[in-house]
Design an enzyme around this catalytic site. Structure first.
Site, PDB file in Angstrom:
ATOM      1  N   GLY A  53       0.810  -1.220   0.000  1.00 27.76           N
ATOM      2  CA  GLY A  53       0.000   0.000   0.000  1.00 27.76           C
ATOM      3  C   GLY A  53       0.837   1.261   0.000  1.00 27.76           C
ATOM      4  O   GLY A  53       2.040   1.227  -0.286  1.00 27.76           O
ATOM      5  N   ALA A  54       0.194   2.413   0.344  1.00 30.96           N
ATOM      6  CA  ALA A  54       0.802   3.741   0.185  1.00 30.96           C
ATOM      7  C   ALA A  54       1.309   3.846  -1.249  1.00 30.96           C
ATOM      8  O   ALA A  54       2.485   4.112  -1.514  1.00 30.96           O
ATOM      9  CB  ALA A  54       1.924   3.968   1.212  1.00 30.96           C
ATOM     10  N   HIS A  56       2.225   4.511  -5.130  1.00 26.96           N
ATOM     11  CA  HIS A  56       2.840   5.626  -5.855  1.00 26.96           C
ATOM     12  C   HIS A  56       3.087   5.172  -7.287  1.00 26.96           C
ATOM     13  O   HIS A  56       2.697   4.050  -7.670  1.00 26.96           O
ATOM     14  CB  HIS A  56       4.126   6.056  -5.143  1.00 26.96           C
ATOM     15  N   HIS A  59       4.370   1.552  -8.023  1.00 24.67           N
ATOM     16  CA  HIS A  59       3.345   0.497  -7.995  1.00 24.67           C
ATOM     17  C   HIS A  59       2.479   0.576  -9.257  1.00 24.67           C
ATOM     18  O   HIS A  59       2.139  -0.439  -9.858  1.00 24.67           O
ATOM     19  CB  HIS A  59       2.431   0.679  -6.781  1.00 24.67           C
ATOM     20  N   SER A 208       9.261   5.518  -3.376  1.00 27.11           N
ATOM     21  CA  SER A 208       9.153   4.544  -2.300  1.00 27.11           C
ATOM     22  C   SER A 208       8.095   5.033  -1.321  1.00 27.11           C
ATOM     23  O   SER A 208       7.965   6.252  -1.099  1.00 27.11           O
ATOM     24  CB  SER A 208      10.496   4.417  -1.579  1.00 27.11           C
ATOM     25  N   SER A 209       7.362   4.104  -0.746  1.00 24.01           N
ATOM     26  CA  SER A 209       6.351   4.486   0.253  1.00 24.01           C
ATOM     27  C   SER A 209       7.025   5.163   1.440  1.00 24.01           C
ATOM     28  O   SER A 209       6.409   5.946   2.155  1.00 24.01           O
ATOM     29  CB  SER A 209       5.582   3.261   0.733  1.00 24.01           C
TER      30      SER A 209
END
Ligand code: AMP
Length: 298
Positions: A53-54, A56, A59, A208-209
């Site tokens: 998740g999170a 960006h 992903h 990166s998250s």
């Protein structure tokens, strides 16, 4: 877009995909005939993107690739406890589910799987997976002892539930990608692992998250990392000596707390001469307490 909140919903979704595409109910030859006569698809494929998740742009590049190559794209969001060490950021890892779901909707993901920890792990002692020590006790594994074992455990569970034909991983997590490919090969898993290029922000920093932990000062210092990657890439046009290339990267990293800056082959063994197609520069550095990784696949 379907939001699948537990294993049962996931399995129902998967069965629907298969039914819709007329596979697994007939054999492939019959499906082909039926497909030719009715113009139905016969070899539907599921593309899968595991994430914490999170989300960006990194992903979302995996989503884009999966959508291009598969009939259905499913993404999982699961902050996997077994890959975090006791002093790591499991509790404070960014969790932004509603925003993530919006991004998935916009990007045309077919289904998002968001299981709970109880869904993925039993309360009893479980079977674990131990990756080869040569790949997993070095670099990220040297400071995160059971990290890759936790990654393989959860990834194999997801593979077995989702049974995708293709699974998409970022080259950003180079060691993870190599270890997952090794598991797939060693355990004869029936899927393709697709490694996708690193996506960078407008200043070159690998997305990166964990970049949300960087304040302005830290962010500007962190830009030394992509500078090191670029300097090495440029130098490689005329230099193939691995130690020399590492030194060029290190020079750019001056002032950062560097965990490693090494050129290795795909088995993570140190090499002297860099050959395109079997060498990676791996970098990990701490910037104002935030640990960042980056790399260059020659
Ligand atoms: P994570 O949510 O950090 O576990 O990452 C999920 C997947 O996205 C992994 O396969 C990562 O390698 C990939 N990924 C993360 N950041 C990037 C990036 N900047 N570019 C490409 N892939 C990425």
């Amino acid at each position: 877009m379907e939001i699948l909140r537990n294993k049962e919903e996931l399995l129902r979704w998967r069965a629907e995909c298969v039914k819709y595409n007329n596979i697994e109910f007939t054999n492939i030859a019959e499906s082909k005939l039926s497909a030719e006569s009715t113009s139905m698809k016969y070899n539907a494929s599921i593309g899968y993107i595991p994430t914490m998740g999170a989300l960006h742009g990194g992903h979302l590049s995996l989503v884009k690739r999966s959508k291009k190559e598969n009939d259905f794209t499913i993404l999982s969001i699961f902050v996997n406890p077994t890959q975090f060490g006791i002093n790591e950021d499991f509790d404070k890892y960014p969790r932004l589910l509603e925003k993530d779901l919006d991004l998935c909707r916009i990007d045309g993901v077919d289904a998002v799987f968001v299981p709970s920890v109880d869904d993925m792990y039993s309360k009893d002692e479980e079977t674990i997976l131990v990756p080869p020590s040569g790949l997993s006790n070095v670099f990220e594994g040297a400071i995160r002892s059971s990290h890759f074992s936790g990654v393989l455990r959860v990834v194999l569970k997801f593979f077995n539930l989702i049974r995708p034909q293709n699974a998409y991983f970022g080259q950003k997590d180079a060691q993870q990608l190599l270890i997952i490919k090794k598991m797939v090969s060693d355990l004869f898993l029936n899927l393709n692992i697709v490694g996708c290029p690193i996506v960078r922000d407008c200043n070159g920093l690998a997305m990166s998250s964990r970049n949300v932990y960087l304040d302005e000062v830290a962010y500007n210092r962190a830009l030394s990392i992509p500078r090191a990657v670029n300097a090495t890439k440029e130098a490689f046009t005329s230099i193939s000596d691995a130690r020399l290339l590492e030194a060029i990267a290190m020079e750019e990293l001056t002032g950062l707390e560097v965990d490693y800056c090494s050129i290795v082959d795909y088995n993570l063994n140190s090499i002297d001469k860099v050959l395109a197609g079997n060498a990676i520069l791996l970098i990990a550095a701490r910037v104002c307490g935030v640990r960042l990784i980056d790399n260059l696949w020659f």
